[in-house]
Design a protein around this motif. Structure first.
Motif, short mmCIF file in Angstrom:
data_model
loop_
_atom_site.label_atom_id
_atom_site.label_comp_id
_atom_site.label_asym_id
_atom_site.label_seq_id
_atom_site.Cartn_x
_atom_site.Cartn_y
_atom_site.Cartn_z
N LEU A 337 0.82 -1.21 0.00
CA LEU A 337 0.00 0.00 0.00
C LEU A 337 0.85 1.26 0.00
N LYS A 338 2.05 1.16 0.56
CA LYS A 338 2.96 2.31 0.61
C LYS A 338 3.84 2.41 -0.64
N GLY A 339 3.54 1.58 -1.64
CA GLY A 339 4.20 1.73 -2.92
C GLY A 339 5.34 0.79 -3.21
N ALA A 340 5.59 -0.19 -2.34
CA ALA A 340 6.67 -1.14 -2.58
C ALA A 340 6.18 -2.29 -3.45
N THR A 341 7.10 -2.83 -4.24
CA THR A 341 6.84 -4.04 -5.00
C THR A 341 7.48 -5.21 -4.26
#
Length: 519
Positions: A337-341
């Motif tokens: 959700l915080k943008g990490a893959t």
């Protein structure tokens, strides 16, 4: 604030004061602890925490879980000074250390702060008992063999801390000789310090060897501390005591704190070239941003990062369906959700070998390096009862009760004493560790284009140690019995700044750390 609400607050405050006075007479624990502190405010604050009452906003300062930022703000607005802060921590140590055994000795000059204004000016710090301080404190690695020895000078990191005005509060306990004397000695035990105890009562061990450094920070006996780490000595106690631990690239000394911001503030001061440890710190200094690591404290530090989930390590570490195993799925979702893959279900090559200190050659190299390093260190002391590893072994034989030789032995010492420097076997071992690290961590990071790998607790500390890879540990939760568990982020050498971005953003998004219950 309206007048009626202010009256309610004042009335509650008066009721608390009256109940506190009654507790001094009726509550055995409160009476025992409060009789040891030096001022009424600290005694009352202890009681309030015991009753589960958070201090009202009108109180001058709330010490528990206070960060460096909180303290510096209080310094600025006049609600706190360094003398009061040191006194508070000394009171906490008097009250709780008899049970926790986290602090080996306190600095009688701790109230005398110096140096230039900085974020660490006036901040008390505990340092592990194997970090040299040329003052009234001993440096003994937890052993009576070095009690009374005199070091030639402060360690480089201590010189840097004094320069910025930090206060060396004292020495933290540790596993004797970095847990390198015997295979049988309990984690966190030393002859001088006794058995360190985890402040979370359902956790059986504080781990080691930087046990006291972690315990003291977790239990709010100090703001921040220094540990040392070759293989899990910061990572393990940080995880077990629910604190942040940073093992930097190519440097054995690292910070321990309750928050990432505090740990990084300390890291910024201690990293860099040290002429007293030129070989190691020359490499480490190449990876330090010009303006330090503070700029890596980004709320969006997870955005755009590729993180490899070493899934088997989670499966091996926690049983399927356990609270810990289930809990970790939530942080993974938070990272997304915080943008990490998240690159899931990947593993280190030859992990069954890299986790075995004998199979990697790590044990072979350490045995020889320990004797060389210790003999050189002891020779350099201004004064010392022992001057070589052989002397230390003999000291233990002459003091079997204090050193508990019959119970624990000293088989690692004896094996180390049999070595003769860096010979062919040691060179092969060092080369093997480098090759395993290349085929494992380095190739995995590059092939999957990862910024870091993620694993539970300290489960892969051996695999990281043989390559000198940096690790950051952050609290991740507590099981049904209240015992803490944590998560580790590791990367290639030189990835400190990236790891800080990831770990800080993770901490900000999850905010799971909670102080231990009162002892």
């Amino acid at each position: 604030m309206n007048t009626s609400w202010k009256k309610v607050q004042i009335g509650r405050q008066q009721q608390q004061e009256e109940k506190f006075q009654v507790s001094l007479q009726t509550d055995q624990l409160c009476r025992n602890v409060c009789s040891q502190v030096t001022d009424f405010t600290s005694a009352r604050n202890f009681w309030l925490r015991r009753m589960g009452i958070r201090l009202l906003a009108k109180d001058p300062f709330y010490f528990e879980e206070a960060t460096i930022f909180d303290i510096q703000e209080a310094f600025k607005n006049g609600s706190l000074n360094s003398y009061q802060l040191v006194n508070h921590y000394l009171d906490q140590i008097r009250a709780l250390n008899p049970h926790l055994n986290a602090v080996l000795e306190v600095n009688p000059d701790a109230r005398n702060a110096g140096g230039n204004l900085s974020l660490l000016h006036g901040i008390p710090i505990l340092v592990k008992d194997n970090i040299n301080t040329r003052d009234k404190l001993n440096t003994t690695s937890g052993s009576f063999a070095l009690l009374g020895s005199i070091v030639p000078q402060d360690a480089g990191v201590i010189q840097k801390l004094r320069k910025v005005g930090a206060i060396i509060l004292g020495k933290a306990t540790m596993s004797e000789w970095d847990n390198f004397r015997s295979l049988d000695i309990k984690q966190g035990w030393s002859p001088r310090g006794g058995q360190g105890r985890n402040p979370y009562p359902t956790t059986y061990s504080p781990c080691g060897s930087s046990s006291g450094s972690a315990i003291a920070v977790a239990a709010n006996l100090v703001t921040i501390s220094l540990g040392t780490d070759l293989d899990g000595a910061i990572t393990c106690p940080a995880i077990m005591n629910s604190v942040v631990g940073i093992k930097p690239t190519a440097q054995t000394i690292g910070p321990m704190a309750r928050t990432m911001a505090d740990a990084v503030t300390l890291l910024d001061v201690i990293v860099g070239f040290d002429p007293l440890d030129a070989n190691a710190t020359t490499t480490a200094s190449r990876f330090i941003p010009i303006d330090g690591f503070q700029k890596s404290l980004k709320d969006d530090g997870l955005k755009g990062k590729r993180l490899g989930i070493l899934r088997q390590s989670f499966s091996n570490y926690y049983s399927e369906g356990s609270m810990e195993a289930n809990t970790f799925e939530m942080p993974f979702q938070t990272m997304r959700l915080k943008g990490a893959t998240l690159v899931d279900n990947i593993e280190l090559k030859n992990v069954e070998i890299t986790q075995n200190v004998t199979a990697t050659g790590e044990a072979t190299a350490l045995l020889a390096e320990f004797k060389l390093s210790l003999n050189a260190y002891l020779k350099d002391l201004v004064s010392s009862p022992v001057r070589s590893l052989a002397d230390v072994i003999e000291f233990n034989n002459q003091h079997p009760i204090e050193e508990r030789v019959k119970e624990y032995g000293q088989q690692i010492f004896l094996a180390s004493q049999q070595t003769n420097g860096i010979g062919e076997a040691e060179k092969i071992a060092i080369k093997r560790m480098a090759q395993l690290s290349k085929e494992g961590m380095e190739d995995l990071i590059q092939e999957k284009s990862l910024d870091a790998v993620v694993f539970p607790g300290f489960s892969l500390s051996h695999s990281m140690a043989i390559g000198g890879f940096p690790i950051i540990n952050v609290p991740a939760g507590y099981n049904n019995s209240g015992a803490p568990f944590g998560i580790s982020f590791a990367g290639l050498q030189g990835s400190n700044a990236t790891l800080i971005e990831i770990a800080y953003a993770f901490e900000k998004a999850t905010k799971v750390r909670k102080p231990p219950p009162l002892i």
